[in-house]
Design a protein around this motif. Structure first.
Motif, PDB file in Angstrom:
ATOM      1  N   GLY A  88       0.816  -1.213   0.000  1.00 60.40           N
ATOM      2  CA  GLY A  88       0.000   0.000   0.000  1.00 60.40           C
ATOM      3  C   GLY A  88       0.849   1.261   0.000  1.00 60.40           C
ATOM      4  N   PHE A  89       0.187   2.398   0.183  1.00 57.66           N
ATOM      5  CA  PHE A  89       0.793   3.735   0.107  1.00 57.66           C
ATOM      6  C   PHE A  89       0.884   4.363   1.484  1.00 57.66           C
ATOM      7  CE2 PHE A  89       0.076   8.318   0.047  1.00 57.66           C
ATOM      8  CZ  PHE A  89       1.027   8.766  -0.849  1.00 57.66           C
ATOM      9  N   PRO A  90       1.994   4.899   1.860  1.00 55.16           N
ATOM     10  CA  PRO A  90       3.294   4.996   1.180  1.00 55.16           C
ATOM     11  C   PRO A  90       4.292   4.042   1.844  1.00 55.16           C
ATOM     12  CG  PRO A  90       3.088   6.784   2.773  1.00 55.16           C
ATOM     13  CD  PRO A  90       1.953   5.808   3.034  1.00 55.16           C
TER      14      PRO A  90
ATOM     15  N   GLY B 295      -5.748  -2.848  12.206  1.00 52.72           N
ATOM     16  CA  GLY B 295      -6.383  -1.739  11.521  1.00 52.72           C
ATOM     17  C   GLY B 295      -6.227  -1.924  10.023  1.00 52.72           C
ATOM     18  N   HIS B 296      -5.618  -0.907   9.348  1.00 48.05           N
ATOM     19  CA  HIS B 296      -5.501  -0.916   7.887  1.00 48.05           C
ATOM     20  C   HIS B 296      -4.314  -1.758   7.399  1.00 48.05           C
ATOM     21  CE1 HIS B 296      -6.388   0.827   3.979  1.00 48.05           C
ATOM     22  NE2 HIS B 296      -5.180   1.327   3.855  1.00 48.05           N
ATOM     23  N   LEU B 297      -3.433  -2.160   8.331  1.00 52.68           N
ATOM     24  CA  LEU B 297      -2.262  -2.961   7.916  1.00 52.68           C
ATOM     25  C   LEU B 297      -2.370  -4.376   8.486  1.00 52.68           C
ATOM     26  CD1 LEU B 297       0.915  -0.639   8.015  1.00 52.68           C
ATOM     27  CD2 LEU B 297      -0.267  -1.606   6.049  1.00 52.68           C
TER      28      LEU B 297
ATOM     29  N   GLY C  84      -4.386  -3.042  -3.952  1.00 52.56           N
ATOM     30  CA  GLY C  84      -5.658  -3.536  -4.493  1.00 52.56           C
ATOM     31  C   GLY C  84      -6.138  -2.692  -5.660  1.00 52.56           C
ATOM     32  N   TYR C  85      -5.941  -1.361  -5.564  1.00 51.66           N
ATOM     33  CA  TYR C  85      -6.351  -0.499  -6.689  1.00 51.66           C
ATOM     34  C   TYR C  85      -5.568  -0.888  -7.952  1.00 51.66           C
ATOM     35  CZ  TYR C  85      -7.477   2.585  -2.648  1.00 51.66           C
ATOM     36  OH  TYR C  85      -7.889   3.110  -1.449  1.00 51.66           O
ATOM     37  N   VAL C  86      -4.272  -1.185  -7.744  1.00 48.34           N
ATOM     38  CA  VAL C  86      -3.447  -1.635  -8.883  1.00 48.34           C
ATOM     39  C   VAL C  86      -3.985  -2.984  -9.380  1.00 48.34           C
ATOM     40  CG1 VAL C  86      -1.109  -2.291  -9.612  1.00 48.34           C
ATOM     41  CG2 VAL C  86      -1.418  -0.413  -7.975  1.00 48.34           C
TER      42      VAL C  86
ATOM     43  N   GLY D 270      -3.296  -7.538  -3.125  1.00 51.13           N
ATOM     44  CA  GLY D 270      -2.900  -6.144  -2.943  1.00 51.13           C
ATOM     45  C   GLY D 270      -3.509  -5.555  -1.692  1.00 51.13           C
ATOM     46  N   LEU D 271      -2.704  -4.767  -0.977  1.00 50.56           N
ATOM     47  CA  LEU D 271      -3.234  -4.052   0.191  1.00 50.56           C
ATOM     48  C   LEU D 271      -3.512  -2.610  -0.190  1.00 50.56           C
ATOM     49  CD1 LEU D 271      -2.675  -4.264   3.840  1.00 50.56           C
ATOM     50  CD2 LEU D 271      -2.159  -2.031   2.841  1.00 50.56           C
ATOM     51  N   SER D 272      -4.730  -2.194   0.031  1.00 50.35           N
ATOM     52  CA  SER D 272      -5.166  -0.819  -0.202  1.00 50.35           C
ATOM     53  C   SER D 272      -4.751  -0.361  -1.603  1.00 50.35           C
ATOM     54  CB  SER D 272      -4.650   0.099   0.904  1.00 50.35           C
ATOM     55  OG  SER D 272      -5.390   1.283   0.885  1.00 50.35           O
ATOM     56  N   MET D 273      -3.735   0.501  -1.747  1.00 55.16           N
ATOM     57  CA  MET D 273      -3.323   0.902  -3.090  1.00 55.16           C
ATOM     58  C   MET D 273      -2.958  -0.315  -3.937  1.00 55.16           C
ATOM     59  SD  MET D 273      -0.093   3.194  -4.306  1.00 55.16           S
ATOM     60  CE  MET D 273       1.107   2.107  -3.574  1.00 55.16           C
TER      61      MET D 273
ATOM     62  N   GLY E  35      -1.333   9.805  -8.641  1.00 55.42           N
ATOM     63  CA  GLY E  35      -1.958   8.666  -9.332  1.00 55.42           C
ATOM     64  C   GLY E  35      -3.155   8.120  -8.564  1.00 55.42           C
ATOM     65  N   LEU E  36      -3.054   8.122  -7.233  1.00 61.38           N
ATOM     66  CA  LEU E  36      -4.182   7.647  -6.404  1.00 61.38           C
ATOM     67  C   LEU E  36      -5.401   8.531  -6.607  1.00 61.38           C
ATOM     68  CD1 LEU E  36      -2.279   6.794  -3.099  1.00 61.38           C
ATOM     69  CD2 LEU E  36      -3.609   5.174  -4.471  1.00 61.38           C
ATOM     70  N   GLY E  37      -5.155   9.838  -6.699  1.00 58.23           N
ATOM     71  CA  GLY E  37      -6.259  10.791  -6.888  1.00 58.23           C
ATOM     72  C   GLY E  37      -6.937  10.634  -8.239  1.00 58.23           C
ATOM     73  N   ARG E  38      -6.232  10.051  -9.187  1.00 61.34           N
ATOM     74  CA  ARG E  38      -6.796   9.887 -10.541  1.00 61.34           C
ATOM     75  C   ARG E  38      -7.251   8.460 -10.822  1.00 61.34           C
ATOM     76  NH1 ARG E  38      -2.048  13.577 -13.442  1.00 61.34           N
ATOM     77  NH2 ARG E  38      -2.181  15.135 -11.786  1.00 61.34           N
ATOM     78  N   ARG E  39      -7.312   7.631  -9.798  1.00 57.84           N
ATOM     79  CA  ARG E  39      -7.623   6.222 -10.074  1.00 57.84           C
ATOM     80  C   ARG E  39      -9.087   6.049 -10.482  1.00 57.84           C
ATOM     81  NH1 ARG E  39      -8.166   6.466  -4.550  1.00 57.84           N
ATOM     82  NH2 ARG E  39      -9.861   5.214  -3.669  1.00 57.84           N
ATOM     83  N   ARG E  40      -9.344   4.942 -11.156  1.00 56.97           N
ATOM     84  CA  ARG E  40     -10.678   4.678 -11.708  1.00 56.97           C
ATOM     85  C   ARG E  40     -11.579   3.995 -10.692  1.00 56.97           C
ATOM     86  NH1 ARG E  40      -9.129   0.862 -16.164  1.00 56.97           N
ATOM     87  NH2 ARG E  40     -11.276   0.974 -16.842  1.00 56.97           N
TER      88      ARG E  40
ATOM     89  N   VAL F  47     -10.231   1.931   9.552  1.00 53.72           N
ATOM     90  CA  VAL F  47     -11.163   3.040   9.326  1.00 53.72           C
ATOM     91  C   VAL F  47     -11.178   3.477   7.855  1.00 53.72           C
ATOM     92  CG1 VAL F  47     -11.215   3.996  11.658  1.00 53.72           C
ATOM     93  CG2 VAL F  47      -9.392   4.699  10.108  1.00 53.72           C
ATOM     94  N   LEU F  48     -10.167   3.078   7.083  1.00 54.09           N
ATOM     95  CA  LEU F  48     -10.139   3.463   5.660  1.00 54.09           C
ATOM     96  C   LEU F  48     -10.935   2.482   4.801  1.00 54.09           C
ATOM     97  CD1 LEU F  48      -6.425   4.582   5.205  1.00 54.09           C
ATOM     98  CD2 LEU F  48      -8.452   6.017   5.494  1.00 54.09           C
ATOM     99  N   SER F  49     -10.872   1.201   5.152  1.00 55.35           N
ATOM    100  CA  SER F  49     -11.714   0.202   4.466  1.00 55.35           C
ATOM    101  C   SER F  49     -12.479  -0.544   5.555  1.00 55.35           C
ATOM    102  CB  SER F  49     -10.893  -0.765   3.611  1.00 55.35           C
ATOM    103  OG  SER F  49      -9.523  -0.594   3.754  1.00 55.35           O
TER     104      SER F  49
HETATM  105  C1  MLT Z   1      -2.923   2.695   1.229  1.00 56.74           C
HETATM  106  O1  MLT Z   1      -2.758   2.097   2.303  1.00 56.74           O
HETATM  107  O2  MLT Z   1      -2.482   2.253   0.166  1.00 56.74           O
HETATM  108  C2  MLT Z   1      -3.633   4.010   1.255  1.00 56.74           C
HETATM  109  O3  MLT Z   1      -4.387   4.125   2.407  1.00 56.74           O
HETATM  110  C3  MLT Z   1      -4.456   4.150   0.023  1.00 56.74           C
HETATM  111  C4  MLT Z   1      -5.154   5.459  -0.056  1.00 56.74           C
HETATM  112  O4  MLT Z   1      -4.617   6.471   0.413  1.00 56.74           O
HETATM  113  O5  MLT Z   1      -6.251   5.485  -0.630  1.00 56.74           O
END
Ligand code: MLT
Length: 259
Positions: free
Chosen positions: A20-22, A235-237, A90-92, A85-88, A182-187, A209-211
């Motif tokens: 994930g990011f960053p 949490g998120h990790l 997963g977006y990838v 994928g974790l968070s980002m 790139g995250l801000g422009r993701r689909r 809290v993010l997902s």
């Molecule tokens: C991540 O863990 O990759 C970030 O929380 C992703 C995001 O900022 O959307």
């Protein structure tokens, strides 16, 4: 682009672990140690993160990162993998599954989702990118910690907090800024998710809290072949905060793919 990656384990089923990011590939180390006796693990640092250098330009899209990973698999001679994928990451993964469906045997989405940023969140990504370019990524460690680690991790597990800080603070400013944009422009893949023809495992930490678990359950229910597992004390990790429980879920899911 010369990608840095870590390979461990052996077995017929390669699992690609995308951070994930960053962060960087070391966020998977504890999970990899749990499952590498059963599976071949490939854990890269994405472009501009960890030890993989950034590229020219001030934005890297999720689609470009997916292409990078396909190139890496080519280099390693891996035709097909479980994409985790974790968070980002997963977006990838959504981009990867769309572009290279023949290369994915299953999709594991850890603490992630299928949507895109709101216009306000996307504008904040640009503010983040500019601040990272001006002063480096270290401020993100404090800014993000409440969203990334469970309160009990922050209070009781200094070694995990230090691990988190080291990943964020040692990242390359140009690389982090480019990926923030790139995250801000993701689909938005929410509609396509309902038609994904792959076995899917969705995991999230109980205190993510993010997902958040309720949203992850809704996503899993919207997909034809998805299972949801909640990870306690995380949490998120989740793979870093509770590698044992994450490993048990991944192992059970992946063993069924082999049978
Ligand atoms: C991540 O863990 O990759 C970030 O929380 C992703 C995001 O900022 O959307």
């Amino acid at each position: 682009m010369k990608y840095h990656y870590n390979i461990s384990g052996s077995g017929d089923l390669p699992i690609l672990l995308v951070h994930g990011f960053p962060f960087d590939h070391t966020m998977w180390d504890l999970l990899a140690a749990e499952i590498s006796s059963d599976f071949r693990i490939i854990a890269p640092d994405l472009r501009g993160m960890g030890q993989t250098p950034p590229s020219e330009g001030n934005c890297v899209t999720m689609a470009e990162l997916a292409q990078d990973l396909a190139n890496l698999l080519d280099t390693l001679g891996v035709e097909k993998c479980v994409f985790c994928g974790l968070s980002m990451g997963g977006y990838v993964g959504w981009e990867f599954c769309e572009k290279f469906p023949h290369r994915v045997s299953a999709f594991i989405l850890c603490d992630s989702n299928a949507g895109c940023d709101t216009p306000e969140a996307a504008a904040n990504r640009e503010i983040t990118a500019q601040r990272v370019e001006a002063e480096g990524p270290a401020f993100l460690a404090d800014a993000m910690i409440g969203n990334i680690l469970a309160p009990e991790t922050v209070e009781n597990r200094p070694e995990i907090v230090a691990w988190y800080r080291r990943m964020v603070e040692s990242n390359n400013a140009q690389g982090v800024a480019a990926i923030a944009r790139g995250l801000g422009r993701r689909r938005d893949f929410r509609e396509k998710a309902t038609r994904l023809g792959l076995p899917v495992l969705i995991l999230s930490g109980e205190a993510d809290v993010l997902s958040p678990p309720p949203a992850m359950k809704v996503l899993a229910a919207s997909m034809p072949d998805a299972k949801y597992v909640q990870i306690s004390h995380a949490g998120h990790l989740a793979p870093l905060e509770n590698p044992q429980e994450t490993a048990a879920a991944v192992r059970e899911f992946c063993r069924k793919l082999i049978i």
